[in-house]
Scaffold this motif. Structure first.
Motif, PDB file in Angstrom:
ATOM      1  N   ARG A   2       4.705  39.495  26.654  1.00 58.30           N
ATOM      2  CA  ARG A   2       5.246  40.332  25.592  1.00 58.30           C
ATOM      3  C   ARG A   2       6.630  39.843  25.165  1.00 58.30           C
ATOM      4  O   ARG A   2       7.411  39.338  25.973  1.00 58.30           O
ATOM      5  CB  ARG A   2       5.337  41.776  26.069  1.00 58.30           C
ATOM      6  CG  ARG A   2       5.528  42.782  24.927  1.00 58.30           C
ATOM      7  CD  ARG A   2       5.474  44.194  25.476  1.00 58.30           C
ATOM      8  NE  ARG A   2       5.515  45.169  24.412  1.00 58.30           N
ATOM      9  CZ  ARG A   2       4.443  45.616  23.764  1.00 58.30           C
ATOM     10  NH1 ARG A   2       3.255  45.147  24.090  1.00 58.30           N
ATOM     11  NH2 ARG A   2       4.541  46.515  22.801  1.00 58.30           N
ATOM     12  N   LEU A  40      16.926  49.536  27.141  1.00 54.46           N
ATOM     13  CA  LEU A  40      15.500  49.327  26.900  1.00 54.46           C
ATOM     14  C   LEU A  40      15.047  47.947  27.374  1.00 54.46           C
ATOM     15  O   LEU A  40      13.866  47.755  27.665  1.00 54.46           O
ATOM     16  CB  LEU A  40      15.184  49.468  25.406  1.00 54.46           C
ATOM     17  CG  LEU A  40      15.507  50.809  24.742  1.00 54.46           C
ATOM     18  CD1 LEU A  40      15.112  50.771  23.278  1.00 54.46           C
ATOM     19  CD2 LEU A  40      14.789  51.948  25.457  1.00 54.46           C
ATOM     20  N   HIS A 186       2.822  44.468  17.909  1.00 53.61           N
ATOM     21  CA  HIS A 186       2.744  45.790  18.514  1.00 53.61           C
ATOM     22  C   HIS A 186       3.498  46.830  17.692  1.00 53.61           C
ATOM     23  O   HIS A 186       3.315  48.026  17.899  1.00 53.61           O
ATOM     24  CB  HIS A 186       3.292  45.752  19.942  1.00 53.61           C
ATOM     25  CG  HIS A 186       2.489  44.872  20.840  1.00 53.61           C
ATOM     26  ND1 HIS A 186       1.210  45.176  21.242  1.00 53.61           N
ATOM     27  CD2 HIS A 186       2.762  43.655  21.390  1.00 53.61           C
ATOM     28  CE1 HIS A 186       0.743  44.220  22.019  1.00 53.61           C
ATOM     29  NE2 HIS A 186       1.655  43.282  22.119  1.00 53.61           N
ATOM     30  N   CYS A 187       4.348  46.379  16.795  1.00 58.41           N
ATOM     31  CA  CYS A 187       4.948  47.282  15.816  1.00 58.41           C
ATOM     32  C   CYS A 187       5.557  46.444  14.705  1.00 58.41           C
ATOM     33  O   CYS A 187       5.746  45.234  14.854  1.00 58.41           O
ATOM     34  CB  CYS A 187       6.012  48.206  16.434  1.00 58.41           C
ATOM     35  SG  CYS A 187       7.528  47.388  16.964  1.00 58.41           S
ATOM     36  N   THR A 196      11.790  52.211  21.080  1.00 59.87           N
ATOM     37  CA  THR A 196      11.654  52.996  22.296  1.00 59.87           C
ATOM     38  C   THR A 196      11.170  52.105  23.433  1.00 59.87           C
ATOM     39  O   THR A 196      10.677  50.991  23.209  1.00 59.87           O
ATOM     40  CB  THR A 196      10.642  54.139  22.105  1.00 59.87           C
ATOM     41  OG1 THR A 196       9.338  53.559  21.865  1.00 59.87           O
ATOM     42  CG2 THR A 196      11.030  55.029  20.929  1.00 59.87           C
ATOM     43  N   ALA A 197      11.264  52.602  24.659  1.00 58.47           N
ATOM     44  CA  ALA A 197      10.774  51.856  25.806  1.00 58.47           C
ATOM     45  C   ALA A 197       9.288  51.564  25.660  1.00 58.47           C
ATOM     46  O   ALA A 197       8.805  50.497  26.044  1.00 58.47           O
ATOM     47  CB  ALA A 197      11.052  52.633  27.087  1.00 58.47           C
ATOM     48  N   GLU A 198       8.548  52.516  25.097  1.00 55.86           N
ATOM     49  CA  GLU A 198       7.109  52.312  24.920  1.00 55.86           C
ATOM     50  C   GLU A 198       6.839  51.148  23.977  1.00 55.86           C
ATOM     51  O   GLU A 198       5.959  50.313  24.230  1.00 55.86           O
ATOM     52  CB  GLU A 198       6.462  53.585  24.363  1.00 55.86           C
ATOM     53  CG  GLU A 198       4.952  53.447  24.164  1.00 55.86           C
ATOM     54  CD  GLU A 198       4.330  54.681  23.553  1.00 55.86           C
ATOM     55  OE1 GLU A 198       3.091  54.746  23.520  1.00 55.86           O
ATOM     56  OE2 GLU A 198       5.068  55.569  23.101  1.00 55.86           O
ATOM     57  N   LEU A 199       7.592  51.075  22.881  1.00 55.21           N
ATOM     58  CA  LEU A 199       7.392  49.980  21.935  1.00 55.21           C
ATOM     59  C   LEU A 199       7.813  48.648  22.537  1.00 55.21           C
ATOM     60  O   LEU A 199       7.169  47.622  22.324  1.00 55.21           O
ATOM     61  CB  LEU A 199       8.181  50.236  20.651  1.00 55.21           C
ATOM     62  CG  LEU A 199       7.747  51.438  19.811  1.00 55.21           C
ATOM     63  CD1 LEU A 199       8.627  51.547  18.574  1.00 55.21           C
ATOM     64  CD2 LEU A 199       6.291  51.315  19.406  1.00 55.21           C
ATOM     65  N   THR A 201       8.006  47.802  25.807  1.00 52.44           N
ATOM     66  CA  THR A 201       7.282  47.360  27.002  1.00 52.44           C
ATOM     67  C   THR A 201       5.774  47.459  26.897  1.00 52.44           C
ATOM     68  O   THR A 201       5.067  46.855  27.699  1.00 52.44           O
ATOM     69  CB  THR A 201       7.725  48.182  28.217  1.00 52.44           C
ATOM     70  OG1 THR A 201       7.464  49.582  27.972  1.00 52.44           O
ATOM     71  CG2 THR A 201       9.204  48.000  28.482  1.00 52.44           C
ATOM     72  N   GLY A 202       5.234  48.170  25.919  1.00 52.21           N
ATOM     73  CA  GLY A 202       3.787  48.218  25.811  1.00 52.21           C
ATOM     74  C   GLY A 202       3.273  49.238  24.825  1.00 52.21           C
ATOM     75  O   GLY A 202       3.678  50.388  24.839  1.00 52.21           O
ATOM     76  N   SER A 203       2.359  48.796  23.926  1.00 50.21           N
ATOM     77  CA  SER A 203       1.685  49.694  22.979  1.00 50.21           C
ATOM     78  C   SER A 203       0.487  48.963  22.418  1.00 50.21           C
ATOM     79  O   SER A 203       0.212  47.822  22.771  1.00 50.21           O
ATOM     80  CB  SER A 203       2.630  50.125  21.852  1.00 50.21           C
ATOM     81  OG  SER A 203       2.937  49.037  21.014  1.00 50.21           O
ATOM     82  N   CYS A 217       5.027  52.870  14.298  1.00 47.61           N
ATOM     83  CA  CYS A 217       4.231  52.022  15.156  1.00 47.61           C
ATOM     84  C   CYS A 217       3.169  52.827  15.865  1.00 47.61           C
ATOM     85  O   CYS A 217       3.335  54.015  16.096  1.00 47.61           O
ATOM     86  CB  CYS A 217       5.096  51.334  16.203  1.00 47.61           C
ATOM     87  SG  CYS A 217       6.363  50.270  15.511  1.00 47.61           S
TER      88      CYS A 217
END
Length: 218
Positions: A2, A40, A186-187, A196-199, A201-203, A217
């Motif tokens: 990533r 982040l 991913h976005c 955000t952390a979600e965007l 590190t993973g989505s 996203c």
């Protein structure tokens, strides 16, 4: 692996200074520091940057937070506009429109969009290979070449409509997460404040329909 591509936020514009030597403005530095303070970016992330001063400043702010020193690569620099140098905003915007609209042409002596895209994709590919096995690779760069990279990842034609000024914060300071090997976004362009952390590190991968709607996203 990533990765996160970030553009420098607002700069101190000075017509008497070559554009690659411009630094962050007070607003740009404040935004960069606020982003870094949100933590982040995980420790151990690999950090790369264009050699242009504004991108180096952004990378230094992030690197100080995570304890990393950015590896600089001139091949990650913005599209070469040295033929014209500084342009007043109205003329710059018109020239940039033509740059994206005619990727196989040199607009007023600028580097062709086609060539700039090949350059940034090659530089990012080399960096990703060198960064193994980092948990995340972070690139600090620029809006135009970032857009060209994004178009490559999405498999889309080069277009100004994909530029950060049309989707993210028009002052810069945006980012998108991606997977180079799978050519997945991913976005789309997302302001530093909205990442955000979600965007990071993973989505889930974006569909083109979502991209056309703006910086949100999946």
């Amino acid at each position: 692996m990533r990765a996160l591509y970030l553009t420098h936020p607002q700069v101190q514009i000075d017509p008497d200074v070559p554009v690659p030597q411009w630094g962050l403005s007070a607003i740009g530095r404040t935004r960069a520091e606020a982003f870094a303070a949100r933590a982040l970016i995980p420790a151990g992330a690999a950090l790369f940057a264009s050699a242009e001063h504004k991108a180096v400043e952004l990378a230094a702010i992030i690197g100080q937070r995570i304890g990393s020193v950015a590896r600089l690569d001139r091949e990650m620099g913005e599209n070469d506009r040295s033929a014209t140098g500084f342009l007043p905003p109205e003329r710059f915007e018109a020239t940039a429109d033509r740059f994206f609209a005619h990727p196989l042409e040199s607009i007023e002596g600028w580097e062709r969009a086609f060539d700039a895209q090949a350059r940034i994709v090659a530089a990012v590919t080399r960096a990703m290979a060198a960064a193994e096995p980092a948990p995340l690779v972070v690139f600090c760069g620029h809006g135009a070449v970032g857009t060209l990279l994004k178009c490559y990842l999405g498999g889309w034609a080069i277009a100004r409509s994909e530029d950060q000024s049309r989707i993210g914060d028009p002052g810069g300071g945006n980012g998108f997460a991606f997977d180079l090997e799978g050519r997945r976004l991913h976005c789309d362009w997302t302001p530093l404040e909205a990442l955000t952390a979600e965007l990071v590190t993973g989505s889930l991968p974006l569909s083109k329909g979502v991209v056309s709607q703006g910086p949100s996203c999946e």
